[in-house]
Structures are given as C-alpha cells and as structure tokens.
Write an enzyme that holds these catalytic residues in place. Sequence first.
Site, PDB file in Angstrom:
ATOM      1  N   TYR A  27       0.845  -1.211   0.000  1.00 48.29           N
ATOM      2  CA  TYR A  27       0.000   0.000   0.000  1.00 48.29           C
ATOM      3  C   TYR A  27       0.869   1.246   0.000  1.00 48.29           C
ATOM      4  CZ  TYR A  27      -2.449   3.950   2.143  1.00 48.29           C
ATOM      5  OH  TYR A  27      -2.917   5.215   2.421  1.00 48.29           O
TER       6      TYR A  27
ATOM      7  N   LYS B 186       1.342   4.288  -2.800  1.00 47.26           N
ATOM      8  CA  LYS B 186       1.076   5.704  -2.510  1.00 47.26           C
ATOM      9  C   LYS B 186       2.346   6.540  -2.764  1.00 47.26           C
ATOM     10  CE  LYS B 186      -2.134   7.475  -0.927  1.00 47.26           C
ATOM     11  NZ  LYS B 186      -3.375   8.065  -1.516  1.00 47.26           N
TER      12      LYS B 186
HETATM   13  P1  NAD Z   1     -11.398   4.678   1.850  1.00 46.59           P
HETATM   14  O1  NAD Z   1     -10.885   3.330   1.510  1.00 46.59           O
HETATM   15  O2  NAD Z   1     -12.389   4.841   2.941  1.00 46.59           O
HETATM   16  O3  NAD Z   1     -12.047   5.342   0.539  1.00 46.59           O
HETATM   17  C1  NAD Z   1     -11.486   5.240  -0.720  1.00 46.59           C
HETATM   18  C2  NAD Z   1     -12.559   5.607  -1.758  1.00 46.59           C
HETATM   19  O4  NAD Z   1     -11.969   5.509  -3.066  1.00 46.59           O
HETATM   20  C3  NAD Z   1     -13.763   4.669  -1.741  1.00 46.59           C
HETATM   21  O5  NAD Z   1     -14.962   5.396  -1.758  1.00 46.59           O
HETATM   22  C4  NAD Z   1     -13.592   3.840  -3.010  1.00 46.59           C
HETATM   23  O6  NAD Z   1     -14.829   3.424  -3.581  1.00 46.59           O
HETATM   24  C5  NAD Z   1     -12.865   4.834  -3.913  1.00 46.59           C
HETATM   25  N1  NAD Z   1     -12.090   4.160  -4.970  1.00 46.59           N
HETATM   26  C6  NAD Z   1     -11.219   3.136  -4.822  1.00 46.59           C
HETATM   27  N2  NAD Z   1     -10.731   2.767  -6.011  1.00 46.59           N
HETATM   28  C7  NAD Z   1     -11.279   3.594  -6.932  1.00 46.59           C
HETATM   29  C8  NAD Z   1     -11.157   3.722  -8.347  1.00 46.59           C
HETATM   30  N3  NAD Z   1     -10.357   2.911  -9.054  1.00 46.59           N
HETATM   31  N4  NAD Z   1     -11.867   4.681  -8.968  1.00 46.59           N
HETATM   32  C9  NAD Z   1     -12.685   5.512  -8.268  1.00 46.59           C
HETATM   33  N5  NAD Z   1     -12.851   5.434  -6.951  1.00 46.59           N
HETATM   34  C10 NAD Z   1     -12.150   4.483  -6.278  1.00 46.59           C
HETATM   35  O7  NAD Z   1     -10.105   5.569   2.110  1.00 46.59           O
HETATM   36  P2  NAD Z   1      -9.896   6.773   3.121  1.00 46.59           P
HETATM   37  O8  NAD Z   1      -9.483   6.238   4.416  1.00 46.59           O
HETATM   38  O9  NAD Z   1     -11.033   7.692   3.017  1.00 46.59           O
HETATM   39  O10 NAD Z   1      -8.612   7.461   2.463  1.00 46.59           O
HETATM   40  C11 NAD Z   1      -8.748   8.513   1.515  1.00 46.59           C
HETATM   41  C12 NAD Z   1      -7.369   8.894   1.025  1.00 46.59           C
HETATM   42  O11 NAD Z   1      -6.581   9.337   2.109  1.00 46.59           O
HETATM   43  C13 NAD Z   1      -6.603   7.765   0.375  1.00 46.59           C
HETATM   44  O12 NAD Z   1      -5.906   8.292  -0.724  1.00 46.59           O
HETATM   45  C14 NAD Z   1      -5.645   7.286   1.452  1.00 46.59           C
HETATM   46  O13 NAD Z   1      -4.497   6.730   0.892  1.00 46.59           O
HETATM   47  C15 NAD Z   1      -5.374   8.576   2.169  1.00 46.59           C
HETATM   48  N6  NAD Z   1      -5.021   8.456   3.602  1.00 46.59           N
HETATM   49  C16 NAD Z   1      -5.838   7.782   4.454  1.00 46.59           C
HETATM   50  C17 NAD Z   1      -5.527   7.740   5.813  1.00 46.59           C
HETATM   51  C18 NAD Z   1      -6.384   6.993   6.802  1.00 46.59           C
HETATM   52  O14 NAD Z   1      -5.975   6.845   7.951  1.00 46.59           O
HETATM   53  N7  NAD Z   1      -7.565   6.537   6.431  1.00 46.59           N
HETATM   54  C19 NAD Z   1      -4.370   8.382   6.284  1.00 46.59           C
HETATM   55  C20 NAD Z   1      -3.544   9.045   5.373  1.00 46.59           C
HETATM   56  C21 NAD Z   1      -3.886   9.101   4.043  1.00 46.59           C
HETATM   57  O1  TDX Z   2      -6.969  -5.788  13.773  1.00 45.84           O
HETATM   58  C1  TDX Z   2      -6.015  -4.986  13.811  1.00 45.84           C
HETATM   59  N1  TDX Z   2      -5.147  -5.053  14.868  1.00 45.84           N
HETATM   60  C2  TDX Z   2      -4.058  -4.245  14.974  1.00 45.84           C
HETATM   61  O2  TDX Z   2      -3.295  -4.349  15.946  1.00 45.84           O
HETATM   62  C3  TDX Z   2      -5.785  -3.991  12.793  1.00 45.84           C
HETATM   63  C4  TDX Z   2      -6.708  -3.867  11.606  1.00 45.84           C
HETATM   64  C5  TDX Z   2      -4.691  -3.165  12.933  1.00 45.84           C
HETATM   65  N2  TDX Z   2      -3.839  -3.298  13.964  1.00 45.84           N
HETATM   66  C6  TDX Z   2      -2.676  -2.387  14.081  1.00 45.84           C
HETATM   67  C7  TDX Z   2      -1.856  -2.215  12.826  1.00 45.84           C
HETATM   68  C8  TDX Z   2      -1.365  -0.793  12.938  1.00 45.84           C
HETATM   69  O3  TDX Z   2      -0.188  -0.750  13.719  1.00 45.84           O
HETATM   70  O4  TDX Z   2      -3.208  -1.097  14.362  1.00 45.84           O
HETATM   71  C9  TDX Z   2      -2.476  -0.067  13.689  1.00 45.84           C
HETATM   72  C10 TDX Z   2      -3.415   0.685  12.776  1.00 45.84           C
HETATM   73  O5  TDX Z   2      -3.778  -0.191  11.718  1.00 45.84           O
HETATM   74  P1  TDX Z   2      -4.735   0.272  10.528  1.00 45.84           P
HETATM   75  O6  TDX Z   2      -5.966   0.858  11.106  1.00 45.84           O
HETATM   76  O7  TDX Z   2      -4.854  -0.868   9.578  1.00 45.84           O
HETATM   77  O8  TDX Z   2      -3.919   1.484   9.894  1.00 45.84           O
HETATM   78  P2  TDX Z   2      -2.406   1.583   9.327  1.00 45.84           P
HETATM   79  O9  TDX Z   2      -1.940   0.287   8.842  1.00 45.84           O
HETATM   80  O10 TDX Z   2      -1.589   2.287  10.370  1.00 45.84           O
HETATM   81  O11 TDX Z   2      -2.655   2.568   8.057  1.00 45.84           O
HETATM   82  C11 TDX Z   2      -3.535   3.691   8.151  1.00 45.84           C
HETATM   83  O12 TDX Z   2      -2.845   4.906   8.266  1.00 45.84           O
HETATM   84  C12 TDX Z   2      -2.233   5.452   7.146  1.00 45.84           C
HETATM   85  C13 TDX Z   2      -4.497   3.740   6.967  1.00 45.84           C
HETATM   86  O13 TDX Z   2      -5.115   2.481   6.801  1.00 45.84           O
HETATM   87  C14 TDX Z   2      -3.838   4.171   5.706  1.00 45.84           C
HETATM   88  O14 TDX Z   2      -4.793   4.342   4.658  1.00 45.84           O
HETATM   89  C15 TDX Z   2      -3.153   5.467   5.939  1.00 45.84           C
HETATM   90  O15 TDX Z   2      -2.440   5.863   4.799  1.00 45.84           O
END
Ligand code: NAD
Ligand code: TDX
Length: 335
Positions: free
Chosen positions: A156, A160
């Site tokens: 992942y 990115k």
């Molecule tokens: P998410 O998985 O909840 O949402 C992603 C969205 O993108 C979904 O609605 C999905 O349907 C859409 N999508 C996926 N593939 C697609 C495609 N090919 N065409 C069109 N739409 C598509 O993700 P999120 O947690 O909301 O993250 C949003 C952004 O922020 C991402 O770019 C992620 O890398 C980044 N990000 C997330 C976190 C986090 O903690 N969630 C942290 C840092 C950065």
């Molecule tokens: O069941 C679990 N148990 C556990 O211990 C899961 C799902 C996660 N974890 C741990 C893994 C990580 O150390 O918790 C921490 C957080 O995990 P996630 O919620 O999967 O997030 P992480 O892997 O840190 O990545 C997230 O932050 C950066 C987002 O998923 C990404 O989209 C973002 O870019």
Amino acid sequence: MRKRIPKILVTGGAGFIGSAFVRLLIGDTSPIGSRNVPVVVDRLTYAGDLKRLEEVKGKFKFYKADICSKKAVASIFAKEKPDIVFHLAAESHVDRSIHDATPFVETNIKGTQVLLDASRKYNIKKFIFVSTDEVYGEIANGKFNENSPLKPNSPYAASKAAADLLVQAYIRTNNFPAIIIRPSNNYGPWQYPEKLIPLAILRILEEEKVPVYGKGLNVREWLYVDDCVRGIMTVMRKGKIGQAYNLGSSCESKNIDTVKLLLKTLGVSQKRFEFVKDRLGHDIRYSLNSRKITRQLGWKPTVKLEQGLKLTVDWSLKHQSWLKSKLKDINRLYK
Ligand code: NAD
Ligand code: TDX
C-alpha cells in the site's frame, strides 16, 4: 460582478475521508463552499458507500466511475471542466495490500496518472493530492519532515509513494499546479471497520475480543477526521503550489494503549483484547513533524485522542447497523 465559483471535483468522495471532506465543503459558508455543487467521482468499491453522503443528498453531483479508465475520466472532465481536483480515491488498507497488491498498483498508481493527465489537458488550476505518512516508512525515534526521503514498506505505502513521486514529477516537469498532503492515521465516523479503531468497536459490539497485532507496541499518530478535512481545506486555500505538507496531530499512542483507551470509552473490561499474529513487515512507528502546516498555513489539530474516541464511540453506537452491514466482508478478510 459576481466572482465565478470554482468547480470542485473530489475523487473517492464516497470513502471515509473523501465524504467528510465533501460534507465540510457543502456546509462551508465562505465563497468557495457556498453555492458550490462539488462533483464526486467514485467507483464504489467495497470501501465506497453513498450512505456517507446521505445528509447532503442533492447537493453534489455524482459519477460512478473508475479513475483508471481514461475514457471515463476524459468524459467527466470534458463535461464538468473542474477548476480544482481533490484526489482521495485509493485502495487504502495495508492488510489487503499484503494479500493482493494488484488493485493498489492499479488504482493508486495508474489511477493517479490518468487523473494527472486529464487535469493537465483541461488546465485545472489546482490539484490537491492526498498522500499518506506511510510513504516515509517507519521511524523509531524522531519525526519525519516534508524533506525526509520516501522509503515505503508495505505494498500500500509503496503504491502511494509511487503516486506521490508521480505528482512531484509532474510538478517539476510540467509546472503542474499540484500540492501534496501527507496525513497521519485518521479515525472517526464512517470509517470502514477494517481499520483498527472501527474494527475494535465492531468486535466489541459482536461480543468478541479486539485483535491486537504482535505485542501492541506499534505506534500510530491519530488524527480525528474532521481535523484532517479542515487541514485539506486549509491547504487548498493557503498552500503553496508545488509544496508538500505533513498533516499530523502529535497524538501518538501505542496500539495497546489506544485499544485500552477505547475499551474504557466503550465501558467494557480492559481485558477484552487478544494478541494475535503480527502483520507482515509491520511498521513500528509513524510520526510527523507538522510544523510547516501549523506555522505557515495556521492549521492546528483540535481533537485529542480521548475526545475523538468518545465522539467515534458515540457515533458508532448510533450507527451500529451500518457497521454491522460490513461484517460479512470483514470476516472474509480476517478469518
Ligand atoms: P477509503 O478506503 O475509505 O475510501 C477510498 C474511496 O476511493 C472509496 O470510496 C472507493 O470506492 C474509492 N475508490 C477506490 N478505487 C477507486 C477507483 N479505481 N476509482 C474511483 N474510486 C475508487 O479511504 P480513506 O481512508 O477515506 O482514504 C482517503 C485517502 O486518504 C486515500 O488516498 C488514502 O491513501 C489517504 N489516507 C488515508 C488515511 C487513513 O488513515 N484513512 C491516512 C492518510 C492518508
Ligand atoms: O486488527 C487490527 N489489529 C491491529 O493491531 C488492525 C486492523 C490493525 N492493527 C494495528 C496495525 C497498525 O499498527 O493497528 C495499527 C493501525 O492499523 P490500521 O488501522 O490498519 O492502519 P495503518 O496500517 O496504520 O494505516 C492507516 O494509516 C495510514 C491507513 O489504513 C492508511 O490508509 C493510511 O495511509
């Protein structure tokens, strides 16, 4: 004469952060937000859900489309002629990328390139790319700043980082008007329950234990989603073209402490967790130096972890049926 309202296009607007951003944008009373009817482009993968946008129904335009499809993206851009693009669509879950990296390479890399090319062709004014803190890799001590090298570890994070570098290449080569944002771990309402915090809440609601990887010593920097989307808005308004901005909360916590705080917030026993097999290649710690955005653009986080968990738990208790509707998919992923 009335100033033209910029047309805003948001990819991934049916996702967790994208939908929070669209809701913020629509509720915004400043000249950019008011009367703005954003265009949302989302493929509605397993992670996308228009329920997240129900409260603003009718106030945005929706295209169900794959950002990897040049044809689909070209026709949307030709019709809508956006001025500002917020690119959030992505495959976003590390564990899924370990099972199968294919959709990550497709959507996160190719999809970004397709959007960059369409944006260039239609001369968009600003392209805001939401990258992640994971592009820097892990850091045992200290913090990453925007000039730290990109050394991603999971598939992942690598996908990115490739997209982040592509955006940088277009900035340098084509004078492309992009800005990069690198947020830390988000949490809050509507997060898909594959991620630690909503998964833990769902497991407790199902009378199960919370799975903690390894010994729970990995550290994450938790950013409440409302703070994150305000940060994205701040960067759009005040950020400098060609720059990258870290977006972190400084609320660092070991996973075991985060889970225990969550159990306390839920009002259940501190023992309702179990240590399980560690994630492959599990990054030990993420930590951002976010001084650039706070000092130069005036953004700062407002929600501390304890308060954010309370808000998330309250929301989850009211939206149990939505969380539980994802259970089948979650059990397929983890069991
Ligand atoms: P998410 O998985 O909840 O949402 C992603 C969205 O993108 C979904 O609605 C999905 O349907 C859409 N999508 C996926 N593939 C697609 C495609 N090919 N065409 C069109 N739409 C598509 O993700 P999120 O947690 O909301 O993250 C949003 C952004 O922020 C991402 O770019 C992620 O890398 C980044 N990000 C997330 C976190 C986090 O903690 N969630 C942290 C840092 C950065
Ligand atoms: O069941 C679990 N148990 C556990 O211990 C899961 C799902 C996660 N974890 C741990 C893994 C990580 O150390 O918790 C921490 C957080 O995990 P996630 O919620 O999967 O997030 P992480 O892997 O840190 O990545 C997230 O932050 C950066 C987002 O998923 C990404 O989209 C973002 O870019």
